[in-house]
Scaffold this active site. Structure first.
Site, PDB file in Angstrom:
ATOM      1  N   ASP A 296       0.862  -1.183   0.000  1.00 56.58           N
ATOM      2  CA  ASP A 296       0.000   0.000   0.000  1.00 56.58           C
ATOM      3  C   ASP A 296       0.895   1.228   0.000  1.00 56.58           C
ATOM      4  O   ASP A 296       1.993   1.200   0.564  1.00 56.58           O
ATOM      5  CB  ASP A 296      -0.903   0.006   1.235  1.00 56.58           C
TER       6      ASP A 296
ATOM      7  N   ASP B 271      -6.978  -1.616  -4.437  1.00 54.43           N
ATOM      8  CA  ASP B 271      -8.000  -1.305  -3.447  1.00 54.43           C
ATOM      9  C   ASP B 271      -9.035  -0.337  -4.024  1.00 54.43           C
ATOM     10  O   ASP B 271     -10.236  -0.479  -3.773  1.00 54.43           O
ATOM     11  CB  ASP B 271      -7.386  -0.687  -2.187  1.00 54.43           C
TER      12      ASP B 271
END
Length: 156
Positions: free
Chosen positions: A108, A124
């Site tokens: 991320d 995501d």
């Protein structure tokens, strides 16, 4: 579309790892978002960390199920909204699945700084947007069917 989204996700994660790993966050838009490196072993917001193989299996089943439905279902093939929605969901699932299999975690790197929120990635975003679009489609379809049923009831 699926290939392009997965490729974009993987390329951005490659650069995040290359330029952000072990380094301080980089402002993208001051007060709005920054780039920072994070490893997520769980699902959204790092919940349920440590379930790598469960998440791999679950994500694989969902991605395969959606893909089969996309290409076998006449409903999905006739409805561009549903077809593209499922494609976006599959793209996001595959993007994070690749990380889980290859690395054991998901990379991320997008950190919204204007609100206290989780660090996330392109996959995501695809899963979130695909889910919102799927819910919107299902609500629309439900009301469309009810209206169609009422019109049939009112026929002479």
């Amino acid at each position: 579309m699926i290939v392009l989204i997965v490729l974009f996700d993987q390329v951005t994660k490659y650069f995040a790892r290359l330029y952000l790993y072990g380094k301080p966050a980089v402002n993208f838009i001051k007060g709005v978002a920054e780039f920072t490196y994070a490893q997520n072993t769980g699902v959204a917001f790092s919940m349920l960390s440590g379930g790598r193989w469960f998440f791999i299996a679950l994500t694989g089943v969902v991605a395969i199920g959606c893909t089969v439905y996309m290409f076998k279902s006449k409903t999905a093939q006739k409805n561009l909204w549903l077809f593209w929605t499922l494609g976006v969901l599959v793209s996001g699932a595959l993007g994070n699945l690749i990380d889980r299999i290859r690395l054991g975690y998901v990379i991320d790197f997008i950190n919204p700084t204007f609100v206290n929120f989780a660090v996330f990635n392109i996959a995501d975003c695809a899963v979130t947007l695909g889910t919102i679009s799927l819910v919107a489609y299902l609500v629309y379809d439900m009301f469309r069917e009810k209206r169609s049923d009422r019109e049939k009831d009112n026929e002479p």
